[in-house]
Design a protein around this motif. Structure first.
Motif, PDB file in Angstrom:
ATOM      1  N   GLY A   1       1.448   6.283  -1.644  1.00 40.71           N
ATOM      2  CA  GLY A   1       0.605   5.813  -0.554  1.00 40.71           C
ATOM      3  C   GLY A   1      -0.885   5.991  -0.778  1.00 40.71           C
ATOM      4  N   ARG A   2      -1.307   6.108  -2.025  1.00 36.25           N
ATOM      5  CA  ARG A   2      -2.728   6.343  -2.303  1.00 36.25           C
ATOM      6  C   ARG A   2      -3.620   5.168  -1.912  1.00 36.25           C
ATOM      7  NH1 ARG A   2      -2.507   6.951  -8.736  1.00 36.25           N
ATOM      8  NH2 ARG A   2      -0.652   8.123  -8.083  1.00 36.25           N
TER       9      ARG A   2
ATOM     10  N   THR B   1      -7.465   6.358  -7.648  1.00 38.67           N
ATOM     11  CA  THR B   1      -7.407   4.893  -7.601  1.00 38.67           C
ATOM     12  C   THR B   1      -8.253   4.267  -8.704  1.00 38.67           C
ATOM     13  OG1 THR B   1      -9.191   4.900  -5.951  1.00 38.67           O
ATOM     14  CG2 THR B   1      -6.937   4.792  -5.128  1.00 38.67           C
TER      15      THR B   1
ATOM     16  N   ALA C   1       0.804  -1.223   0.000  1.00 36.34           N
ATOM     17  CA  ALA C   1       0.000   0.000   0.000  1.00 36.34           C
ATOM     18  C   ALA C   1       0.833   1.269   0.000  1.00 36.34           C
ATOM     19  CB  ALA C   1      -0.935   0.019   1.214  1.00 36.34           C
ATOM     20  N   ASP C   2       2.150   1.140   0.203  1.00 43.60           N
ATOM     21  CA  ASP C   2       2.982   2.339   0.275  1.00 43.60           C
ATOM     22  C   ASP C   2       3.467   2.800  -1.103  1.00 43.60           C
ATOM     23  OD1 ASP C   2       4.471   0.053  -0.058  1.00 43.60           O
ATOM     24  OD2 ASP C   2       6.160   0.716   1.187  1.00 43.60           O
TER      25      ASP C   2
ATOM     26  N   GLN D   1      -3.170   3.366   0.844  1.00 50.57           N
ATOM     27  CA  GLN D   1      -3.016   3.116   2.271  1.00 50.57           C
ATOM     28  C   GLN D   1      -4.380   2.893   2.927  1.00 50.57           C
ATOM     29  OE1 GLN D   1      -0.464   1.922   4.511  1.00 50.57           O
ATOM     30  NE2 GLN D   1       0.630   3.550   3.417  1.00 50.57           N
ATOM     31  N   GLY D   2      -4.557   1.718   3.531  1.00 51.73           N
ATOM     32  CA  GLY D   2      -5.792   1.398   4.221  1.00 51.73           C
ATOM     33  C   GLY D   2      -6.979   1.144   3.310  1.00 51.73           C
ATOM     34  N   ARG D   3      -6.749   0.980   2.005  1.00 51.14           N
ATOM     35  CA  ARG D   3      -7.849   0.815   1.051  1.00 51.14           C
ATOM     36  C   ARG D   3      -7.920  -0.565   0.422  1.00 51.14           C
ATOM     37  NH1 ARG D   3      -8.257   6.312  -2.643  1.00 51.14           N
ATOM     38  NH2 ARG D   3      -8.632   7.787  -0.941  1.00 51.14           N
TER      39      ARG D   3
END
Length: 400
Positions: free
Chosen positions: A178-179, A202, A173-174, A181-183
């Protein structure tokens, strides 16, 4: 002498078995529009590698070419000059058939592999996935179960964002500022990729590469995720007509126009190759209700009913544009709406209060006149004005 005979017979059996191995054909099932890579499984380039489709030579690497692969005979073929692997992009029905690989090496000799490509037709090719901005989406590779040695990799615009090896998911995810990140979430059971809070950064092409355990090929599936707006909200009275505007002035011949109703996710109208048609829907609710403008692609629903309320999706795809729109249609009846009923209720309540107040005032006035009630007032104050000036009481009838 007898032992020599046995050795000779054994050598014939081994020879027959080895020859049978070269005739083994690996079956490759592909959906039309997907891509596939046929692997040579060599660690270093031998003296020559040749790929044939049927009896025709389609790609080759040999020492005479100075290590450079010959240009494949077809535009959609790619030959990896480091491994000799052959990739067929956007497979068509014409690509179905037998592919034969011949490898000639000084160390291992001559060997061959055969692949029989077949599959099912899918006119969509790349899977278009329209998603409402900030919504979530799941991209499925189409696998029911992942085996331990299966390998699944997901890329976005060519950048690795996730992989599944030995049934262990890993997310990167980095990458790309980092778009993601957590997705992202990778399902270790079927290899599907979940993307949450989808945004413009995204949206784009996602490619999944699937290499099944024990196979010598890789399937590539492409998904194009696009974001669409929250939808146009429209309201219409039951019995009237409404037009869902496409927003384009002209439909081109290569445009594919699809109107879908959220109910049953069914196609209710389409324009394909210049031909247009409307459909009744799964329960016939649109029978004789739809009118499709073949010039603009706009859809009219005539004499609407409450059952026609809901979400409508418009997909326009072609060589020149890709458009996704959503319409949220509500249909209200001719009866009093809840808002009007509420206003009338408040008005009636006010009238009751006013009438009740008038009755109470009249009663007090009568009481004051008949009983001559005097209200005590603190010195220096006039809490109660001279009520008699405001009284309009007929002393004979005692009516206000």
């Amino acid at each position: 002498m007898k032992s020599l005979g046995l050795i000779f017979v054994f050598s014939l059996v081994v020879s027959d078995v080895s020859g049978a191995e070269t005739d083994v054909v690996e079956s490759v099932s592909v959906i039309v529009g997907d891509s596939v890579t046929l692997h040579t499984d060599v660690t270093e380039i031998p003296d020559s590698i040749e790929w044939r489709f049927g009896k025709h030579l389609i790609a080759r690497i040999s020492e005479s070419d100075e290590g450079k692969p010959t240009k494949p005979k077809r535009k959609r073929l790619q030959l990896d000059h480091q491994t000799g692997d052959l990739k067929i992009n956007k497979v068509r029905i014409a690509d179905f058939g037998l592919y034969e690989l011949e490898i000639n090496s000084d160390t291992t000799g001559l060997s061959s592999k055969k692949f029989n490509i077949s599959g099912v037709n899918n006119l969509n090719g790349v899977k278009l996935v329209p998603v409402l901005e900030r919504d979530s989406v799941i991209l499925s590779p189409g696998l029911t179960e992942i085996q331990r040695d299966d390998q699944i990799t997901w890329t976005f615009n060519g950048t690795l964002i996730g992989q599944l090896k030995n049934q262990t998911p890993e997310i990167f995810a980095d990458v790309l500022d980092g778009r993601f990140q957590g997705r992202l979430h990778l399902n270790q059971q079927n290899g599907s990729l979940s993307i949450t809070n989808v945004g413009p950064n995204t949206a784009g092409p996602y490619v999944v590469d699937i290499t099944k355990s024990g196979s010598s090929y890789t399937i590539h599936k492409t998904f194009r995720v696009t974001t669409i707006d929250g939808g146009n909200r429209m309201s219409v009275m039951e019995g009237t007509s409404v037009t869902l505007e496409s927003g384009v002035s002209k439909i081109h011949r290569d445009d594919l126009v699809i109107w879908r109703c959220e109910y049953g996710d069914s196609v209710i109208a389409e324009i394909r190759h210049g031909n247009f048609a409307t459909f009744d829907g799964p329960d016939g609710r649109f029978r004789r209700k739809l009118k499709l403008d073949f010039k603009t692609g706009s859809l009219t629903i005539r004499k609407t009913r409450t059952k026609h309320a809901g979400l409508y999706h418009l997909d326009i795809t072609g060589n020149r544009r890709t458009i996704f729109k959503r319409f949220n249609l509500s249909v209200y009846t001719r009866d009093w709406s809840p808002c009007v009923i509420a206003v009338i209720g408040v008005a009636v309540l006010l009238l009751v209060v006013v009438a009740f107040g008038a009755v109470v005032t009249c009663f007090l006035k009568r009481l004051l006149v008949k009983q001559k009630i005097v209200f005590p007032q603190p010195a220096g104050t006039r809490l109660y004005p001279d009520l008699r000036k405001d009284l309009r009481l007929d002393r004979r009838t005692m009516q206000c």
